[in-house]
Design a protein around this motif. Structure first.
Motif, PDB file in Angstrom:
ATOM      1  N   GLY A   1      47.720  23.692  28.331  1.00 26.44           N
ATOM      2  CA  GLY A   1      46.791  22.936  27.514  1.00 26.44           C
ATOM      3  C   GLY A   1      45.778  23.879  26.879  1.00 26.44           C
ATOM      4  O   GLY A   1      45.579  25.011  27.334  1.00 26.44           O
ATOM      5  N   LEU A   2      45.129  23.429  25.832  1.00 23.20           N
ATOM      6  CA  LEU A   2      44.188  24.269  25.082  1.00 23.20           C
ATOM      7  C   LEU A   2      43.104  24.867  25.962  1.00 23.20           C
ATOM      8  O   LEU A   2      42.638  25.987  25.711  1.00 23.20           O
ATOM      9  N   ASP A   3      42.674  24.136  26.975  1.00 21.04           N
ATOM     10  CA  ASP A   3      41.554  24.584  27.787  1.00 21.04           C
ATOM     11  C   ASP A   3      41.953  24.936  29.217  1.00 21.04           C
ATOM     12  O   ASP A   3      41.106  25.027  30.098  1.00 21.04           O
ATOM     13  N   GLU A   4      43.240  25.153  29.427  1.00 24.58           N
ATOM     14  CA  GLU A   4      43.708  25.593  30.738  1.00 24.58           C
ATOM     15  C   GLU A   4      43.730  27.117  30.788  1.00 24.58           C
ATOM     16  O   GLU A   4      43.863  27.786  29.758  1.00 24.58           O
ATOM     17  N   PRO A   5      43.599  27.708  31.972  1.00 23.38           N
ATOM     18  CA  PRO A   5      43.666  29.169  32.079  1.00 23.38           C
ATOM     19  C   PRO A   5      44.983  29.700  31.518  1.00 23.38           C
ATOM     20  O   PRO A   5      46.056  29.169  31.809  1.00 23.38           O
ATOM     21  N   ALA A   6      44.872  30.749  30.679  1.00 27.92           N
ATOM     22  CA  ALA A   6      46.059  31.339  30.069  1.00 27.92           C
ATOM     23  C   ALA A   6      46.169  32.830  30.349  1.00 27.92           C
ATOM     24  O   ALA A   6      47.267  33.388  30.296  1.00 27.92           O
ATOM     25  N   MET A   7      45.056  33.479  30.625  1.00 30.93           N
ATOM     26  CA  MET A   7      45.050  34.907  30.932  1.00 30.93           C
ATOM     27  C   MET A   7      43.745  35.230  31.658  1.00 30.93           C
ATOM     28  O   MET A   7      42.722  34.600  31.412  1.00 30.93           O
ATOM     29  N   ILE A   8      43.808  36.203  32.555  1.00 27.40           N
ATOM     30  CA  ILE A   8      42.617  36.654  33.262  1.00 27.40           C
ATOM     31  C   ILE A   8      42.517  38.169  33.121  1.00 27.40           C
ATOM     32  O   ILE A   8      43.483  38.897  33.376  1.00 27.40           O
ATOM     33  N   THR A   9      41.359  38.628  32.681  1.00 25.38           N
ATOM     34  CA  THR A   9      41.059  40.060  32.669  1.00 25.38           C
ATOM     35  C   THR A   9      39.834  40.251  33.563  1.00 25.38           C
ATOM     36  O   THR A   9      39.360  39.305  34.186  1.00 25.38           O
ATOM     37  N   HIS A  10      39.327  41.466  33.631  1.00 22.34           N
ATOM     38  CA  HIS A  10      38.153  41.645  34.494  1.00 22.34           C
ATOM     39  C   HIS A  10      37.059  42.414  33.779  1.00 22.34           C
ATOM     40  O   HIS A  10      37.298  43.102  32.782  1.00 22.34           O
ATOM     41  N   THR A  11      35.847  42.257  34.283  1.00 20.33           N
ATOM     42  CA  THR A  11      34.710  42.970  33.726  1.00 20.33           C
ATOM     43  C   THR A  11      34.774  44.436  34.160  1.00 20.33           C
ATOM     44  O   THR A  11      35.594  44.829  34.993  1.00 20.33           O
ATOM     45  N   SER A  12      33.868  45.229  33.612  1.00 23.07           N
ATOM     46  CA  SER A  12      33.931  46.671  33.864  1.00 23.07           C
ATOM     47  C   SER A  12      33.600  47.039  35.300  1.00 23.07           C
ATOM     48  O   SER A  12      33.986  48.104  35.774  1.00 23.07           O
ATOM     49  N   GLY A  13      32.891  46.171  36.002  1.00 23.29           N
ATOM     50  CA  GLY A  13      32.558  46.477  37.389  1.00 23.29           C
ATOM     51  C   GLY A  13      31.554  47.604  37.528  1.00 23.29           C
ATOM     52  O   GLY A  13      31.588  48.347  38.512  1.00 23.29           O
ATOM     53  N   THR A  14      30.639  47.720  36.548  1.00 28.72           N
ATOM     54  CA  THR A  14      29.657  48.805  36.610  1.00 28.72           C
ATOM     55  C   THR A  14      28.685  48.634  37.769  1.00 28.72           C
ATOM     56  O   THR A  14      28.035  49.592  38.175  1.00 28.72           O
ATOM     57  N   THR A  15      28.580  47.418  38.305  1.00 29.24           N
ATOM     58  CA  THR A  15      27.622  47.177  39.391  1.00 29.24           C
ATOM     59  C   THR A  15      28.292  46.723  40.676  1.00 29.24           C
ATOM     60  O   THR A  15      27.616  46.260  41.590  1.00 29.24           O
ATOM     61  N   GLY A  16      29.620  46.844  40.769  1.00 32.34           N
ATOM     62  CA  GLY A  16      30.286  46.430  41.994  1.00 32.34           C
ATOM     63  C   GLY A  16      31.692  45.950  41.706  1.00 32.34           C
ATOM     64  O   GLY A  16      32.334  46.369  40.738  1.00 32.34           O
ATOM     65  N   VAL A  17      32.201  45.047  42.559  1.00 33.47           N
ATOM     66  CA  VAL A  17      33.547  44.499  42.362  1.00 33.47           C
ATOM     67  C   VAL A  17      33.569  43.709  41.057  1.00 33.47           C
ATOM     68  O   VAL A  17      32.696  42.872  40.819  1.00 33.47           O
ATOM     69  N   PRO A  18      34.540  43.958  40.188  1.00 35.81           N
ATOM     70  CA  PRO A  18      34.568  43.260  38.897  1.00 35.81           C
ATOM     71  C   PRO A  18      34.693  41.747  39.058  1.00 35.81           C
ATOM     72  O   PRO A  18      35.194  41.242  40.062  1.00 35.81           O
ATOM     73  N   LYS A  19      34.262  41.051  38.025  1.00 37.14           N
ATOM     74  CA  LYS A  19      34.441  39.613  37.944  1.00 37.14           C
ATOM     75  C   LYS A  19      35.748  39.336  37.191  1.00 37.14           C
ATOM     76  O   LYS A  19      36.128  40.098  36.303  1.00 37.14           O
ATOM     77  N   LEU A  20      36.425  38.276  37.564  1.00 42.09           N
ATOM     78  CA  LEU A  20      37.678  37.894  36.910  1.00 42.09           C
ATOM     79  C   LEU A  20      37.376  36.880  35.814  1.00 42.09           C
ATOM     80  O   LEU A  20      36.943  35.757  36.084  1.00 42.09           O
TER      81      LEU A  20
END
Length: 522
Positions: A173-192
């Motif tokens: 669906g248009l608003d369903e999860p389609a891909m996950i990337t992550h943040t740079s993690g400059t301050t710890g474990v990255p966010k998804l």
């Protein structure tokens, strides 16, 4: 799922190759490396071949047990096949989760655990990365481990599944999860970061407007991490527009020069620090950048010296450097072009104006005083391109939302003309320093010997400049003193080899980590 979607409202990664092949099947993609997942494919692929490869890999993943709605973690050495494998997973209606190969094993384990839910994720990896994960309980962390190349015993082999029965595409669906990337993690474990078909399609709008302004079809060189959301936007654009594309994995200046001389790009998109590293190509007598009409950088602000040198290296009429400010959660927010005539008065902190069809941007006070250059405020963004959530960390996501506006974590101000000036990340601000980035821009402009300069907070809360020089040569103290005379608040400089700077997958310096290193060292 599975209904034919409205492609004008959503970007469906799994069918981008075959849709592009229907219009531009003969268009070439040229790589500077071989594909681990398809070693016989070669380095020159037509869009039609890419569509066949993506469908074939999807069939293999289905035979390996991947189903719609499941997470498929792609964690392997840097290679364009990360894009192909993620596209194949998306074709099945699965959710590709792209992890940087630079992430260490403990971080990968933490992210795999965060993905646990009704089903554990599948892990798609290769031999070298599997060796790095050897100490992890992968049978507890993942439903299955699928090997791309040389993954070893006890691992499902993608190569052995060639020729698997065809599987039709599945649409979310248009608003369903389609891909996950992550943040740079400059301050710890990255966010998804969770992207949907709607958010990914929305982010293409301003870039489609800009591409429409091109007077002719250019060969595009792309040098960004293969697991970054920006690559998926860039690939969607170049494939659907039928633009010949060069994909770089070797970012060393000498290799880049050779590749560009052979293939002559007209447009380059790269990381700011890649462009910084390529400044020396301007002095190469072979002129590897002579063919470039457009330079583009989407990840971060860029130093004026770099823009000036790159534009001077082009032999095209009126070359442009287009800077776009954004982040993984937001996509492109503001931007602006620079021409040769602009560079002598370029302000590196001016990251641009709202783009056509793009986000609204505002700057709100951090205190009771009016936002200004001396009292910067929080930069916030609002539009349909903002990522849906942080997987497994909804509260952390919600902390960034203020009356429907996304707080980027950067501080800055707007000029009367409307230009957004980004001064620093909020977490990186140093007492008594207006903008660390502004100081870095100015000093780099004065010292050609520097290949990087980062101002971070020292052990006594003082601003400490960490500098890296060409070939790690020592910098004459008199040169440094003359270049920094305007900044008496700076502490004594620390000289580090460029290789020792802690960096993210997008080559941003991990400033918090660098500050900790200084605490240990000084």
């Amino acid at each position: 799922m599975s209904q034919i979607p409205n492609h004008k409202r959503g970007l469906y990664l799994g069918t981008v190759p075959e849709r592009a092949a229907a219009k531009h099947g003969a268009t070439l993609l040229t790589l500077d490396h071989d594909l681990d997942a398809l070693p016989a494919a070669g380095r020159r692929l037509t869009v039609a071949e890419v569509a066949v490869f993506a469908a074939d890999l999807a069939n293999r993943l289905a035979a390996a047990g991947v189903r719609a709605g499941e997470h498929v973690v792609v964690y392997k050495r840097a290679n364009f096949d990360a894009w192909l494998l993620a596209t194949a997973a998306a074709r099945l209606g699965a959710i590709p989760v792209l992890l940087s190969p630079a992430l260490p094993a403990p971080t990968v384990a933490a992210l795999l655990r965060r993905l646990h839910g009704p089903h554990r994720p599948h892990l798609l990896t290769d031999g070298p990365k599997l060796a790095e994960l050897a100490g992890l309980p992968l049978d507890e962390l993942a439903t299955s481990v699928i090997g791309v190349a040389g993954a070893g015993r006890g691992v499902a082999s993608l190569a052995r599944l060639a020729g698997s029965p065809p599987v039709p595409p599945v649409y979310q669906g248009l608003d369903e999860p389609a891909m996950i990337t992550h943040t740079s993690g400059t301050t710890g474990v990255p966010k998804l970061v969770v992207h949907t078909p709607r958010t990914m399609r929305t982010r293409l709008r301003p870039q489609l407007v800009m591409l429409a302004l091109l007077r002719r079809r250019e060969t595009v060189a792309v040098s960004v991490p293969f697991v970054h959301s920006r690559l998926f936007a860039a690939m969607s654009l170049v494939l659907m527009k039928g633009m010949p594309t060069l994909l770089l994995n070797n970012h060393e200046p000498a290799a880049v020069a050779t590749f560009f001389l052979k293939n002559r790009p007209g447009l380059i998109e790269a990381l700011p620090n890649s462009f910084l590293a390529w400044e020396g190509l301007a002095d190469d007598p072979r002129r590897p950048l002579a063919s470039v009409k457009y330079f583009s950088s989407t990840f971060d602000a860029i130093h004026p010296r770099t823009v000036r040198r790159l534009l001077d290296a082009s032999r095209r009429r009126a070359p442009q450097f287009f800077q776009i400010y954004g982040q993984s959660e937001v996509g492109p927010a503001v931007g602006r072009p620079y021409f040769r005539r602009d560079t002598h008065r370029m302000d590196g902190r001016c990251v641009g104006f709202p783009l056509p069809g793009s986000a609204r941007v505002r700057v709100v006070p951090r205190n009771d005083r009016r936002v200004s250059a001396t009292n910067p405020g929080f930069i916030e963004v609002r539009w349909d391109g903002i990522a849906k959530t942080y997987h497994g960390e909804q509260e952390r996501y919600d902390e960034n939302v203020h009356d429907g506006w996304w707080r980027t974590g950067d501080v800055g101000y707007r000029t009367r003309a409307g230009c957004l000036h980004m001064l620093d990340r909020e977490i990186d601000t140093i007492p008594g320093v207006g903008s660390s980035l502004e100081i870095e821009d100015a000093v780099l402009d004065r010292l050609d010997e520097l290949v990087e300069l980062v101002v971070v907070q020292g052990p006594d809360a003082e601003p400490v400049p960490v500098l890296c020089t060409r070939d790690d040569e020592p910098l004459a103290p008199a040169r440094w003193q003359a270049a920094t005379a305007d900044y008496p608040q700076l502490g004594a400089p620390v000289h580090l080899p460029l290789a020792e700077l802690p960096r993210t997958a997008t080559l941003k310096t991990r400033r918090v980590e660098l500050s900790r290193l200084l605490h240990d060292r000084l």
